[in-house]
Design an enzyme around this catalytic site. Structure first.
Site, PDB file in Angstrom:
ATOM      1  N   ASP A 177      39.049 145.989 -61.326  1.00 57.01           N
ATOM      2  CA  ASP A 177      40.246 146.812 -61.536  1.00 57.01           C
ATOM      3  C   ASP A 177      39.952 147.698 -62.738  1.00 57.01           C
ATOM      4  O   ASP A 177      38.939 147.525 -63.428  1.00 57.01           O
ATOM      5  CB  ASP A 177      41.473 145.922 -61.810  1.00 57.01           C
ATOM      6  N   SER A 178      40.865 148.626 -63.014  1.00 57.52           N
ATOM      7  CA  SER A 178      40.685 149.488 -64.177  1.00 57.52           C
ATOM      8  C   SER A 178      40.928 148.730 -65.487  1.00 57.52           C
ATOM      9  O   SER A 178      40.571 149.214 -66.553  1.00 57.52           O
ATOM     10  CB  SER A 178      41.663 150.665 -64.095  1.00 57.52           C
ATOM     11  N   TYR A 183      43.243 154.592 -64.332  1.00 51.67           N
ATOM     12  CA  TYR A 183      42.673 155.399 -63.248  1.00 51.67           C
ATOM     13  C   TYR A 183      43.760 156.279 -62.611  1.00 51.67           C
ATOM     14  O   TYR A 183      43.465 157.300 -61.994  1.00 51.67           O
ATOM     15  CB  TYR A 183      42.129 154.489 -62.140  1.00 51.67           C
ATOM     16  N   GLY A 184      45.004 155.822 -62.725  1.00 49.73           N
ATOM     17  CA  GLY A 184      46.093 156.384 -61.920  1.00 49.73           C
ATOM     18  C   GLY A 184      46.464 157.829 -62.184  1.00 49.73           C
ATOM     19  O   GLY A 184      47.170 158.441 -61.390  1.00 49.73           O
ATOM     20  N   CYS A 201      42.895 146.844 -57.197  1.00 47.66           N
ATOM     21  CA  CYS A 201      43.458 148.022 -57.850  1.00 47.66           C
ATOM     22  C   CYS A 201      44.116 148.884 -56.772  1.00 47.66           C
ATOM     23  O   CYS A 201      43.438 149.321 -55.817  1.00 47.66           O
ATOM     24  CB  CYS A 201      42.321 148.794 -58.524  1.00 47.66           C
ATOM     25  N   THR A 210      45.193 151.825 -57.020  1.00 50.97           N
ATOM     26  CA  THR A 210      44.743 153.216 -57.099  1.00 50.97           C
ATOM     27  C   THR A 210      43.432 153.411 -56.342  1.00 50.97           C
ATOM     28  O   THR A 210      43.272 154.388 -55.591  1.00 50.97           O
ATOM     29  CB  THR A 210      44.578 153.618 -58.583  1.00 50.97           C
ATOM     30  N   GLU A 262      48.903 147.527 -70.643  1.00 53.05           N
ATOM     31  CA  GLU A 262      47.610 147.394 -71.341  1.00 53.05           C
ATOM     32  C   GLU A 262      47.813 147.240 -72.847  1.00 53.05           C
ATOM     33  O   GLU A 262      46.987 146.677 -73.543  1.00 53.05           O
ATOM     34  CB  GLU A 262      46.724 148.608 -71.049  1.00 53.05           C
ATOM     35  N   CYS A 281      50.760 148.560 -57.588  1.00 52.79           N
ATOM     36  CA  CYS A 281      49.737 148.585 -58.635  1.00 52.79           C
ATOM     37  C   CYS A 281      49.604 147.149 -59.117  1.00 52.79           C
ATOM     38  O   CYS A 281      50.620 146.490 -59.392  1.00 52.79           O
ATOM     39  CB  CYS A 281      50.194 149.499 -59.761  1.00 52.79           C
ATOM     40  N   THR A 282      48.375 146.669 -59.222  1.00 53.93           N
ATOM     41  CA  THR A 282      48.185 145.247 -59.559  1.00 53.93           C
ATOM     42  C   THR A 282      48.559 144.920 -60.999  1.00 53.93           C
ATOM     43  O   THR A 282      48.648 143.754 -61.358  1.00 53.93           O
ATOM     44  CB  THR A 282      46.728 144.826 -59.289  1.00 53.93           C
ATOM     45  N   HIS A 283      48.774 145.943 -61.819  1.00 53.41           N
ATOM     46  CA  HIS A 283      49.277 145.664 -63.169  1.00 53.41           C
ATOM     47  C   HIS A 283      50.735 145.185 -63.140  1.00 53.41           C
ATOM     48  O   HIS A 283      51.156 144.441 -64.012  1.00 53.41           O
ATOM     49  CB  HIS A 283      49.230 146.934 -64.040  1.00 53.41           C
TER      50      HIS A 283
HETATM   51  N1  DGL Z   1      45.807 148.120 -61.519  1.00 53.35           N
HETATM   52  C1  DGL Z   1      45.595 149.497 -61.183  1.00 53.35           C
HETATM   53  C2  DGL Z   1      46.292 149.806 -59.870  1.00 53.35           C
HETATM   54  O1  DGL Z   1      46.561 148.904 -59.153  1.00 53.35           O
HETATM   55  C3  DGL Z   1      45.993 150.355 -62.331  1.00 53.35           C
HETATM   56  C4  DGL Z   1      45.608 151.771 -62.139  1.00 53.35           C
HETATM   57  C5  DGL Z   1      45.402 152.564 -63.351  1.00 53.35           C
HETATM   58  O2  DGL Z   1      44.448 152.248 -64.060  1.00 53.35           O
HETATM   59  O3  DGL Z   1      46.145 153.509 -63.561  1.00 53.35           O
HETATM   60  O4  DGL Z   1      46.590 150.896 -59.499  1.00 53.35           O
END
Ligand code: DGL
Length: 272
Positions: free
Chosen positions: A10-11, A42-43, A73, A75, A153, A187-189
């Protein structure tokens, strides 16, 4: 039977929502996790950049003995590397998109599904497209939530965090006004602040956790393809990041419920 690790990326912290679930579902599996925290989020990036990052993340994981690759992720799942790249991979590759979509379509009663995700995921239209592919009659209400990833984050994850609550209300109230009964956390966050989100949407809206749904799909795949590790010992986890900031291990530890600070290693992702 295969004792190699599952490779997940993931990012940043988000993919840990899938790791946490995998550890519950498959306690004997080894896991190698890569969080690209030097380049998070990444988004807000272009499709081309997201693809390039994802290809590097995958090549890094393939430098270890992995039996499966998981893009944890949303994204990357919505903006995947080109088909030729994915088809050339030596092991199976999966992501969070379809498991979340399938779960939402199963759970909705009124056919009105909300999707919250990063700007790149929403602009790709991938969640909406896949829901309509399965159920053209359903209504999809989408909302990009670009502030959530930086907040998470940076550790603004407590259920009573006033800043995150304010931001979440701004994002969610217009979607709730559309009468959704199911909300995909695309989004997994986002499952990291699931409690806070649940307080805002209330009990009438079911939250779909993409990390959790993805972990279930991984388990299913390993069973069906006879790839489970039959060891009775607990699986080992290795955590890699692209920037070893002090906080990653601590924040990850809070979320995973164990101190992983001493297991986190740095990798020069640009070399892959
Ligand atoms: N966990 C990432 C996702 O699911 C986060 C993306 C990001 O870094 O913006 O989209």
């Amino acid at each position: 039977m295969n004792s190699h690790a599952i490779g997940i990326f993931d990012s940043g912290l988000g993919g840990l929502t899938a790791v946490r679930e995998l550890k519950k579902l498959l306690p004997h599996e080894h896991i190698i996790y890569f969080g690209d925290n030097a380049r998070v989020p990444y988004g807000g990036r272009s499709r081309q950049t997201i693809r390039r990052y994802a290809e590097q993340d995958i090549r890094f994981l393939l430098s270890h003995e992995v039996k499966m690759l998981v893009a944890a992720c949303g994204t990357v799942s919505s903006n995947p590397p080109p088909k030729e790249f994915l088809q050339s991979l030596p092991v199976a590759y999966t992501n969070v998109l379809m498991p979340a979509v399938q779960a939402a379509c199963r759970q909705t009663k009124n056919g009105r599904i909300g999707v919250i995700a990063t700007a790149a995921s929403i602009h790709s239209g991938a969640y909406e497209r896949q829901i309509h592919r399965l159920h053209p009659e359903m209504t999809v209400i989408q909302k990009a939530c670009p502030l959530f990833v930086p907040l998470i984050e940076n550790g603004y994850i407590q259920r009573d965090n006033a800043v995150t609550i304010q931001v979440a209300r701004d994002y969610l109230e217009p979607i709730l006004a559309e009468g959704i009964d199911t909300l995909i956390l695309g989004c997994t966050h986002y499952p990291i602040i699931k409690g806070l989100l649940a307080d805002i949407v209330g009990p009438a809206v079911t939250l779909v956790d993409s990390g959790k749904e993805c972990a279930r799909a991984v388990k299913q795949y390993l069973i069906e393809n006879d790839l489970l590790n039959h060891s009775t010992l607990p699986g080992e986890q290795q955590y890699f990041v692209s920037d070893k900031d002090q906080d990653f291990g601590v924040k990850a530890g809070i979320f995973l419920g164990e101190d992983i600070s001493s297991h986190v290693q740095e990798v020069a992702i640009d070399h892959y």
